[in-house]
Design a protein around this motif. Structure first.
Motif, PDB file in Angstrom:
ATOM      1  N   SER A 144     -18.345 -43.895  18.830  1.00  0.00           N
ATOM      2  CA  SER A 144     -18.550 -45.245  18.301  1.00  0.00           C
ATOM      3  C   SER A 144     -18.166 -45.299  16.833  1.00  0.00           C
ATOM      4  O   SER A 144     -17.626 -46.308  16.365  1.00  0.00           O
ATOM      5  CB  SER A 144     -19.985 -45.710  18.509  1.00  0.00           C
ATOM      6  N   THR A 145     -18.392 -44.227  16.085  1.00  0.00           N
ATOM      7  CA  THR A 145     -17.996 -44.185  14.677  1.00  0.00           C
ATOM      8  C   THR A 145     -16.486 -44.238  14.557  1.00  0.00           C
ATOM      9  O   THR A 145     -15.950 -44.972  13.729  1.00  0.00           O
ATOM     10  CB  THR A 145     -18.521 -42.899  14.012  1.00  0.00           C
ATOM     11  N   ILE A 146     -15.794 -43.476  15.376  1.00  0.00           N
ATOM     12  CA  ILE A 146     -14.332 -43.487  15.356  1.00  0.00           C
ATOM     13  C   ILE A 146     -13.807 -44.860  15.754  1.00  0.00           C
ATOM     14  O   ILE A 146     -12.892 -45.396  15.137  1.00  0.00           O
ATOM     15  CB  ILE A 146     -13.766 -42.388  16.285  1.00  0.00           C
ATOM     16  N   ARG A 147     -14.406 -45.467  16.769  1.00  0.00           N
ATOM     17  CA  ARG A 147     -13.982 -46.791  17.235  1.00  0.00           C
ATOM     18  C   ARG A 147     -14.206 -47.831  16.136  1.00  0.00           C
ATOM     19  O   ARG A 147     -13.362 -48.693  15.908  1.00  0.00           O
ATOM     20  CB  ARG A 147     -14.760 -47.150  18.501  1.00  0.00           C
ATOM     21  N   ASP A 148     -15.330 -47.755  15.419  1.00  0.00           N
ATOM     22  CA  ASP A 148     -15.619 -48.719  14.368  1.00  0.00           C
ATOM     23  C   ASP A 148     -14.646 -48.594  13.203  1.00  0.00           C
ATOM     24  O   ASP A 148     -14.312 -49.585  12.562  1.00  0.00           O
ATOM     25  CB  ASP A 148     -17.046 -48.543  13.859  1.00  0.00           C
ATOM     26  N   LYS A 149     -14.166 -47.396  12.922  1.00  0.00           N
ATOM     27  CA  LYS A 149     -13.233 -47.208  11.812  1.00  0.00           C
ATOM     28  C   LYS A 149     -11.892 -47.859  12.087  1.00  0.00           C
ATOM     29  O   LYS A 149     -11.182 -48.251  11.174  1.00  0.00           O
ATOM     30  CB  LYS A 149     -13.020 -45.720  11.535  1.00  0.00           C
ATOM     31  N   HIS A 150     -11.522 -47.984  13.355  1.00  0.00           N
ATOM     32  CA  HIS A 150     -10.223 -48.536  13.705  1.00  0.00           C
ATOM     33  C   HIS A 150     -10.256 -50.030  13.995  1.00  0.00           C
ATOM     34  O   HIS A 150      -9.232 -50.612  14.305  1.00  0.00           O
ATOM     35  CB  HIS A 150      -9.638 -47.784  14.910  1.00  0.00           C
ATOM     36  N   ARG A 151     -11.400 -50.636  13.888  1.00  0.00           N
ATOM     37  CA  ARG A 151     -11.498 -52.082  14.128  1.00  0.00           C
ATOM     38  C   ARG A 151     -11.031 -52.846  12.906  1.00  0.00           C
ATOM     39  O   ARG A 151     -11.041 -52.363  11.790  1.00  0.00           O
ATOM     40  CB  ARG A 151     -12.940 -52.472  14.434  1.00  0.00           C
TER      41      ARG A 151
END
Length: 173
Positions: free
Chosen positions: A92-99
């Motif tokens: 989820s941290t990785i996904r949030d960084k790419h949003r």
């Protein structure tokens, strides 16, 4: 999930291995095959507890989880739950960084009335070259100096920075 399982201080049984495989299936659902680089599970028996440690490498992100319990199966349960939680948090941290970043709302500017202004001074905007403005700024011993640069015709601001150096801001239209 392909992993290497090693033990120290006790012998594993087929039932222990099957239980570990069954519990790691839940973690395997969260991890895609292309993300997993390596996985290693170590279990050892000390005087009282079983210590189970998982070391998972997910394309540059290493997740390490260690749990202790007198019961081997309880230690496996705790380790698998903690591992699943850490993997989900990392993803989820990785996904949030790419949003896309959200647009910040700019608060409405509160209009000031003349009563809010403590003092008003009207000063002429001096026209001079940069070198002369720097000399005047140093002699006046102030925090800033505003002038119109005679060489460029632009409004410039000299500002005393925190490190003691002078900063030049050029305003253009």
């Amino acid at each position: 999930m392909n992993y290497r399982f090693t033990t120290r201080g006790f012998e594993t049984t087929a039932a222990m291995q099957q239980y570990l495989d069954k519990r790691l299936e839940k973690v395997d659902r969260v991890i895609k095959d292309e993300e997993l680089v390596s996985a290693e599970i170590k279990a050892e028996k000390d005087a009282v507890n079983y210590v189970v440690k998982a070391n998972i490498n997910l394309r540059g992100n290493v997740i390490v989880v260690q749990e202790k319990d007198p019961d081997f199966y309880a230690a496996i349960d705790a380790m698998c739950d903690a591992l699943e939680k850490k993997v989900k948090k990392l993803k989820s941290t990785i996904r949030d960084k790419h949003r896309e970043p959200k647009q910040m709302e700019i608060p409405a500017i509160v209009e000031e009335t003349e009563e809010d202004v403590a003092e008003t001074k009207r000063l002429p905007l001096n026209v001079m070259p940069l070198e002369e403005a720097i000399l005047q700024f140093k002699t006046m011993d102030r925090q800033f100096f505003l002038f119109r640069n005679s060489e460029t015709g632009e409004i410039n601001l000299l500002l005393l920075r925190k490190d003691g150096k002078i900063g030049l801001y050029e305003f253009f239209e």
